[in-house]
Motif scaffolding. Structure first.
Motif, mmCIF file in Angstrom:
data_model
loop_
_atom_site.group_PDB
_atom_site.id
_atom_site.type_symbol
_atom_site.label_atom_id
_atom_site.label_comp_id
_atom_site.label_asym_id
_atom_site.label_seq_id
_atom_site.Cartn_x
_atom_site.Cartn_y
_atom_site.Cartn_z
ATOM 1 N N GLN A 4 0.859 -1.159 0.000
ATOM 2 C CA GLN A 4 0.000 0.000 0.000
ATOM 3 C C GLN A 4 0.897 1.209 0.000
ATOM 4 N N LYS A 5 0.811 1.998 -1.060
ATOM 5 C CA LYS A 5 1.635 3.193 -1.130
ATOM 6 C C LYS A 5 1.170 4.160 -0.071
ATOM 7 N N GLN A 6 2.134 4.915 0.439
ATOM 8 C CA GLN A 6 1.803 5.898 1.464
ATOM 9 C C GLN A 6 0.938 6.980 0.837
ATOM 10 N N ASN A 7 -0.259 7.157 1.367
ATOM 11 C CA ASN A 7 -1.137 8.203 0.855
ATOM 12 C C ASN A 7 -0.606 9.562 1.271
ATOM 13 N N SER A 8 -0.908 10.548 0.459
ATOM 14 C CA SER A 8 -0.475 11.901 0.815
ATOM 15 C C SER A 8 -1.207 12.390 2.056
ATOM 16 N N SER A 9 -2.438 11.883 2.243
ATOM 17 C CA SER A 9 -3.205 12.261 3.428
ATOM 18 C C SER A 9 -2.912 11.267 4.548
ATOM 19 N N SER A 10 -1.642 11.186 4.932
ATOM 20 C CA SER A 10 -1.257 10.180 5.918
ATOM 21 C C SER A 10 -1.454 10.722 7.322
ATOM 22 N N SER A 11 -2.221 9.980 8.108
ATOM 23 C CA SER A 11 -2.360 10.359 9.504
ATOM 24 C C SER A 11 -1.220 9.718 10.267
#
Length: 115
Positions: A105-112
């Motif tokens: 799973q690629k790191q989403n830009s909206s990473s919490s």
């Protein structure tokens, strides 16, 4: 004779906003970065499912894997939570001389950032 006027009212508003919203919920499998590793040194380290380090010159780097990605699937099954279990499942596939197919799973830009 009268020329019958055809009503050609094309409605441009119908197909504009329906396509963009569905892509978010449509299965997370599509957003996975699926990589096939040959038996041997994979070249990345992880803590649990989180990739912490990618070593230069090995399979992981060649496949473009980045630290911060998460292991989602191994051999089309959900990846275990524990680091040791992940290593064990990858090794057992390598032991039978098969390639391991890993979904990241690629790191989403909206990473919490909660850890």
């Amino acid at each position: 004779g009268k020329v019958a006027r055809r009503k050609t009212h094309e409605q441009p508003s119908s197909s504009s906003s329906s396509t963009s919203s569905s892509s978010l919920t449509e299965g997370t499998k599509k957003s996975l970065h699926v990589v096939e590793f040959k038996p041997g040194k994979i070249g990345f380290q992880f803590k649990g499912r989180l990739v912490t380090k990618v070593e230069e010159g090995f399979q992981a780097q060649k496949h473009g894997i980045q630290p911060g990605w998460r292991l989602a699937t191994i051999d089309q099954k959900p990846a275990p939570e524990a680091t040791a279990e992940i290593i064990k499942s990858i090794r057992s596939i390598f032991a039978s001389n098969k390639n391991v197919i890993v979904g990241f799973q690629k790191q989403n830009s909206s990473s919490s950032s909660s850890s």
